[in-house]
Design a protein around this motif. Sequence first.
Motif, PDB file in Angstrom:
ATOM      1  N   ASP A 314       4.079 -18.289  -8.200  1.00 37.54           N
ATOM      2  CA  ASP A 314       3.473 -17.557  -7.095  1.00 37.54           C
ATOM      3  C   ASP A 314       3.799 -16.065  -7.142  1.00 37.54           C
ATOM      4  O   ASP A 314       3.493 -15.333  -6.196  1.00 37.54           O
ATOM      5  N   LYS A 315       4.397 -15.620  -8.253  1.00 32.92           N
ATOM      6  CA  LYS A 315       4.808 -14.214  -8.353  1.00 32.92           C
ATOM      7  C   LYS A 315       4.003 -13.476  -9.422  1.00 32.92           C
ATOM      8  O   LYS A 315       3.540 -14.061 -10.395  1.00 32.92           O
ATOM      9  N   MET A 316       3.865 -12.186  -9.212  1.00 33.90           N
ATOM     10  CA  MET A 316       3.204 -11.339 -10.206  1.00 33.90           C
ATOM     11  C   MET A 316       3.922  -9.994 -10.250  1.00 33.90           C
ATOM     12  O   MET A 316       4.679  -9.651  -9.344  1.00 33.90           O
ATOM     13  N   TRP A 317       3.691  -9.281 -11.344  1.00 35.35           N
ATOM     14  CA  TRP A 317       4.190  -7.909 -11.441  1.00 35.35           C
ATOM     15  C   TRP A 317       3.200  -7.051 -10.651  1.00 35.35           C
ATOM     16  O   TRP A 317       2.263  -6.487 -11.192  1.00 35.35           O
ATOM     17  N   GLY A 318       3.424  -6.978  -9.353  1.00 31.35           N
ATOM     18  CA  GLY A 318       2.440  -6.367  -8.478  1.00 31.35           C
ATOM     19  C   GLY A 318       2.367  -4.858  -8.610  1.00 31.35           C
ATOM     20  O   GLY A 318       3.363  -4.177  -8.861  1.00 31.35           O
ATOM     21  N   THR A 319       1.173  -4.347  -8.411  1.00 31.11           N
ATOM     22  CA  THR A 319       0.973  -2.908  -8.299  1.00 31.11           C
ATOM     23  C   THR A 319      -0.285  -2.673  -7.485  1.00 31.11           C
ATOM     24  O   THR A 319      -1.286  -3.374  -7.672  1.00 31.11           O
ATOM     25  N   PRO A 320      -0.258  -1.732  -6.538  1.00 38.18           N
ATOM     26  CA  PRO A 320      -1.516  -1.388  -5.875  1.00 38.18           C
ATOM     27  C   PRO A 320      -2.496  -0.829  -6.897  1.00 38.18           C
ATOM     28  O   PRO A 320      -2.102  -0.088  -7.804  1.00 38.18           O
ATOM     29  N   THR A 321      -3.739  -1.223  -6.794  1.00 36.91           N
ATOM     30  CA  THR A 321      -4.761  -0.734  -7.720  1.00 36.91           C
ATOM     31  C   THR A 321      -6.002  -0.325  -6.945  1.00 36.91           C
ATOM     32  O   THR A 321      -6.203  -0.712  -5.794  1.00 36.91           O
ATOM     33  N   TYR A 351       2.507   1.513   7.325  1.00 35.51           N
ATOM     34  CA  TYR A 351       3.308   0.296   7.459  1.00 35.51           C
ATOM     35  C   TYR A 351       4.397   0.204   6.388  1.00 35.51           C
ATOM     36  O   TYR A 351       5.096  -0.809   6.288  1.00 35.51           O
ATOM     37  N   ILE A 352       4.577   1.301   5.631  1.00 32.09           N
ATOM     38  CA  ILE A 352       5.485   1.248   4.490  1.00 32.09           C
ATOM     39  C   ILE A 352       5.846   2.657   4.046  1.00 32.09           C
ATOM     40  O   ILE A 352       5.099   3.617   4.306  1.00 32.09           O
ATOM     41  N   ASN A 353       6.987   2.778   3.390  1.00 28.96           N
ATOM     42  CA  ASN A 353       7.296   3.984   2.625  1.00 28.96           C
ATOM     43  C   ASN A 353       6.372   3.984   1.417  1.00 28.96           C
ATOM     44  O   ASN A 353       6.522   3.164   0.512  1.00 28.96           O
ATOM     45  N   GLU A 354       5.423   4.876   1.382  1.00 30.06           N
ATOM     46  CA  GLU A 354       4.399   4.881   0.333  1.00 30.06           C
ATOM     47  C   GLU A 354       4.980   5.007  -1.069  1.00 30.06           C
ATOM     48  O   GLU A 354       4.333   4.604  -2.063  1.00 30.06           O
ATOM     49  N   SER A 355       6.187   5.548  -1.194  1.00 26.08           N
ATOM     50  CA  SER A 355       6.762   5.862  -2.502  1.00 26.08           C
ATOM     51  C   SER A 355       7.547   4.724  -3.136  1.00 26.08           C
ATOM     52  O   SER A 355       8.068   4.884  -4.245  1.00 26.08           O
ATOM     53  N   VAL A 356       7.651   3.570  -2.464  1.00 24.21           N
ATOM     54  CA  VAL A 356       8.485   2.497  -2.999  1.00 24.21           C
ATOM     55  C   VAL A 356       7.952   2.010  -4.337  1.00 24.21           C
ATOM     56  O   VAL A 356       6.784   2.230  -4.671  1.00 24.21           O
ATOM     57  N   PRO A 357       8.782   1.329  -5.136  1.00 21.17           N
ATOM     58  CA  PRO A 357       8.307   0.771  -6.397  1.00 21.17           C
ATOM     59  C   PRO A 357       7.058  -0.082  -6.189  1.00 21.17           C
ATOM     60  O   PRO A 357       6.931  -0.783  -5.175  1.00 21.17           O
ATOM     61  N   TYR A 358       6.141  -0.007  -7.150  1.00 21.90           N
ATOM     62  CA  TYR A 358       4.822  -0.626  -6.967  1.00 21.90           C
ATOM     63  C   TYR A 358       4.880  -2.127  -6.721  1.00 21.90           C
ATOM     64  O   TYR A 358       4.074  -2.676  -5.966  1.00 21.90           O
ATOM     65  N   HIS A 359       5.843  -2.803  -7.337  1.00 23.37           N
ATOM     66  CA  HIS A 359       6.003  -4.240  -7.122  1.00 23.37           C
ATOM     67  C   HIS A 359       6.309  -4.526  -5.648  1.00 23.37           C
ATOM     68  O   HIS A 359       5.714  -5.419  -5.023  1.00 23.37           O
ATOM     69  N   GLU A 360       7.225  -3.752  -5.090  1.00 25.47           N
ATOM     70  CA  GLU A 360       7.584  -3.923  -3.686  1.00 25.47           C
ATOM     71  C   GLU A 360       6.421  -3.556  -2.771  1.00 25.47           C
ATOM     72  O   GLU A 360       6.225  -4.165  -1.714  1.00 25.47           O
TER      73      GLU A 360
END
Length: 568
Positions: A314-321, A351-360
């Motif tokens: 259920d996990k992926m190396w997430g990144t916003p795209t 709703y988030i710190n925009e700069s966090v690592p992409y996975h997070e």
Amino acid sequence: MENQWNEQYDVVVVGSGAGGLTAALTACLRGLSVIVIEKTALFGGSTSKSGGTIWIPNNLYLEEAGVKDTYEQAKSYLDATVGDRVPDVLKSAYLQKGPEMVKYLHENTAHFRWEYTPKYSDYYPESPGGLASGRAVEAQLFDLRNLGDDLKYLRTSGLPTKGMVLKSSEFHKVNMIMRTWIGKVKAMKVGMRLIRTLLSGYKPTTLGEAVVARLYTSLKEAGGEVWLNTPFKDLIYENNRVTGVIAERDGKELNIQAREGVVFASGGFSHSPDLREKYLPQPSNTEWTLSAEEQTGDIIAAGVELGGQLDLMDKMWGTPTSAPPGAPAFMPVAERATPGLIIVNSNGDRYINESVPYHEFVDQMYENNHEKSSTIPSWMIFDQRVKNRYLVFGIMPLQPLPKEWFETGYAKKAKTPEVLAEQINVSPEKLANTISRFNTFAANGQDEDFGRGNSAYDRYYGDPTLDNPNLAPLNKAPYYAIPIYPGDIGTKGGLVIDAAARVVRKDGRPITGLYATGNCTASVMGETYPGPGATIGASMVFGYAAAVDIAENMGKQDSQIPKVTMTV
């Protein structure tokens, strides 16, 4: 099967990304005959499309650069980030075999050459054992002429660089071309490299392409082979061990013997709608992935057929795209750290710190996605000041965004935040208030809501001329909006392996003759992403581990490696 083999090798590797090429190269250097079979018409897999860094603590290139690191410090960091989601034996194997792999390939090939990426911080540098100076190393520039006729088969990154070749260590400096002298100097250096390319036969490449080209060239020089357009069909299992594979080539099925072992290294299942629907958080879409095509999880199924254990599916190396019209999906890394840019949900709220690592970031997109406040898509909001100062989706400062983006409705543009809000179906009052609150934080230099700019990782891509490199007012018209989706650079769940990269059953016993590495395995990084290149690094390390185990245990049934059972 003795008289039914069409081809015979010591080792068969399935997949031609960094993990597969590393496994094949190591096996060749150990004196084994090797064939790499690749499903597609191009070699390189998702590695070719990546940033080309590897996160391997305590390696010789870090030592040469004066970065102080130890096994103990790195182990503390993995314990703090990965935790006990992954067995200790796997984390230890990664940290021990990683530097060993780097040294071995450096000393035994002419092309395995890397360099430290200064100050590219670990993703959680404030955690125990984390390094703000970073542990990332990247492949050195590589002249593609060394590939000869095979150049046309190299998978390319597809980045919109218009012929410019930038190293990872150069990008964030070039991004500051309008802000710092070092940005201008670095941009001039990159420009001179482009002129040299245009005026001579020089064909430099960098990032993931350089990783693959260096490994592939080394493999060919060591006597290894790569067959393209040769999809894996099934394993051959005899006398309680994997003895080969069935593959298709030129329209014919071939039985290829693997006298000593088969290594799976063909990626995850990012391009399988069915598996995404079954396992991944929803909504999910193959259009949001940055992984190489044809990664559909077929070899994972083959491993399960033999009793292989699965985990982290259920996990992926997430990144916003985000996918501009007529172009592949783009991964906004530096953009999210850009001062004067925010990301909001359907209510117009941050709703988030925009700069966090992409996975997070992707994890947070799913956790904050609710019926009354959708984050899919989220909206990247910025103003003309950002467009004048920094790169946006590879487009240089002062250069306008393509007209097609607005004509197709992909991007939005307005003179006021309120009008922009109407275009993206967000409350005008809410968006205006969010921007006003953010501007107050920018004026004070402190993000009171999400702490943006507090981490060394945040600041790496920020603007060093500002007191808080990640905060600046968002108040210069016109205003822009671009949709952002929860994408990935690959899935990270699959077959469970042990410290020697052997695929294991649910009871922890290995499937004799079957090894795996990369995104077809349950990642040693567990549910997190410790640093830049943790994907490629892990794939290479366990590809190396597989080849070493095969070479050291030729003719034996089961080498003595501790059993592994993943914690679910």
